[in-house]
Design a protein around this motif. Sequence first.
Motif, short mmCIF file in Angstrom:
data_model
loop_
_atom_site.label_atom_id
_atom_site.label_comp_id
_atom_site.label_asym_id
_atom_site.label_seq_id
_atom_site.Cartn_x
_atom_site.Cartn_y
_atom_site.Cartn_z
N ILE A 54 38.29 44.51 39.73
CA ILE A 54 38.89 45.75 40.23
C ILE A 54 37.82 46.81 40.44
N ASN A 55 36.93 46.95 39.46
CA ASN A 55 35.89 47.97 39.55
C ASN A 55 34.93 47.72 40.71
N LYS A 56 34.60 46.45 40.96
CA LYS A 56 33.73 46.13 42.08
C LYS A 56 34.40 46.45 43.41
N ALA A 57 35.70 46.17 43.48
CA ALA A 57 36.43 46.48 44.72
C ALA A 57 36.47 47.98 44.96
N ILE A 58 36.70 48.75 43.87
CA ILE A 58 36.76 50.22 44.00
C ILE A 58 35.40 50.76 44.42
N ASP A 67 46.29 46.53 53.17
CA ASP A 67 45.51 47.77 53.18
C ASP A 67 45.47 48.40 51.79
N PRO A 68 44.35 49.04 51.43
CA PRO A 68 44.22 49.65 50.10
C PRO A 68 45.32 50.68 49.84
N MET A 69 45.70 50.79 48.58
CA MET A 69 46.70 51.77 48.18
C MET A 69 46.02 53.09 47.84
N ASN A 70 46.84 54.13 47.64
CA ASN A 70 46.29 55.43 47.27
C ASN A 70 45.51 55.36 45.96
#
Length: 531
Positions: A110-114, A207-210
């Motif tokens: 998750i952190n890498k994606a963010i 698509d990415p969420m808020n």
Amino acid sequence: MWELLNDNDKDNYRLLMTNFASLSEAFSQKASDEEAVAPIVNSKFQETAFQKAFNAVAEDIANTSFDVSINLSDGQKFLVGIKSFGITSGDQKIAQFKAISREDNWDSLINKAIANLRYIPREDSDNDVDPKNYEEHYLALAQKIAEVRNDRIASSKALAKGFDGSADDIEMIYHVLMPTKKGTTPKIYVGETDYVPIDIENIKILDPMNKPQNFKFTDGIHVYKYTSADSQLLMAFNNREIVVDSWEVEYVDNVFKFFQNLHMYAFEEVDVQPTESVSWMIPNVNGKVEENSGYNAFDGGPKMSKQDNYRERRIKKIIQKFQGIIPITELNFIRQALEFILLSDHKSADEKAEMKKKRSELKDLVIYLGNDELKKDIFSIVYRPVSEMYIPIPNSKTFHLENPDFFGKSIGTFKGNSSKLALPKEERTFTLEFLPSGNQIEAYINQDNGKSIQSIANQGILGEWILREVFQLEEYEPLTVKRLNELGINAVRLSKYEKNPEVIYFEFIWIDEHKPPKDAIGWVSNVNHES
């Protein structure tokens, strides 16, 4: 699955759930008197009721992915995930992975994606963040989630293997109950959707969420959402699209009095399987609610006597009473309208339609004038009592001849070959109980061919409840098919139970006229033979 279940079992389940929901007003602290509360569906009670109604076996032990299992009479088996949420609700939790997410450090993905979502490459930057597309990290985690999820499902199917046959022959499904929201007509929708493993090969990141710590993905069958804070997997159930049935909910009158007196009830198992039942459509074969009779009895022609110029004298009395109070132009229109409505014959369909048109014009004028005394005097002679109604039985004589004891011993018998009922009124009575509220009235069979069910003490008792509360009609507003469709009601069912043979249970239902129930009578029963 729903269409394969036994109809009596489904009625049993519906009765259990709607009776529970009928107590919802007791648990609502903030709803106003004018605003309907939302029906309550307790998830634990739902599971127990489902087990009882369908003879299902509890499966929500040992961390299984399902709640119950069902063996149908033909040997078919279902593993069922039972859920309840509002019809307007969003994504729903279907699994949680707290232990495995910590152990496998899912947060790192998750952190890498963010980081990749926020990374803006610059020539002078020595940022060591991996610039690979953020979707790859989300995809890697989605695949891990899918693998764990699918393993759990496979394990649960293996546990179910002992019921009958191999696990591959067992079907899986979500069964959901979805109550309406506060402020709308109380109803519970029944839904069904596929309960399948996630197709790992076809996962796509949406698509990415808020909040990028959460993400959505699809496998082409369902849309899922993972929330990292609580390691939950949620799924979009597409609530409106999965509806397979709907139930009306009627709240118990004075629910607190019900609870106060609960200790007085004998706690024994209730027989919820009817020994006899009959159902029929409210609209006629032409798709219309009958005018002038039944639910629209108030809309029939005036019953006022014509002898000794009684009608003429009533008109004259009204005109004299309101001279000087109502403007002369309007008073002249009222006089002319009353004379047309009350003194002319209206025998043909066209003449009756013209009379109703004139009466509607008169009604609109009287309401516009805003004089309550005038309204009372006028409406009392051009309409029948505002809450007058009866429940019509289709093909009534045929029904009574075939079922003379349905409403009670010999109630449906006739004098010779006539249309007159054989028994006097006091011997044609029975207790009518409305489901799911449990409200009761004393009723009787009446009119030629025994075509009507009426309340004994006062037709207004039945009319006020059904016309004003069930159908939510204004005074002098006729019941129409449009209104029935708005409310999701188009039929009634009468049932009898062995433990209370003296009571006839009445409920409003919805009948799919293309697939009528087996107990249907009247025109809709012929549909079975037409296809």
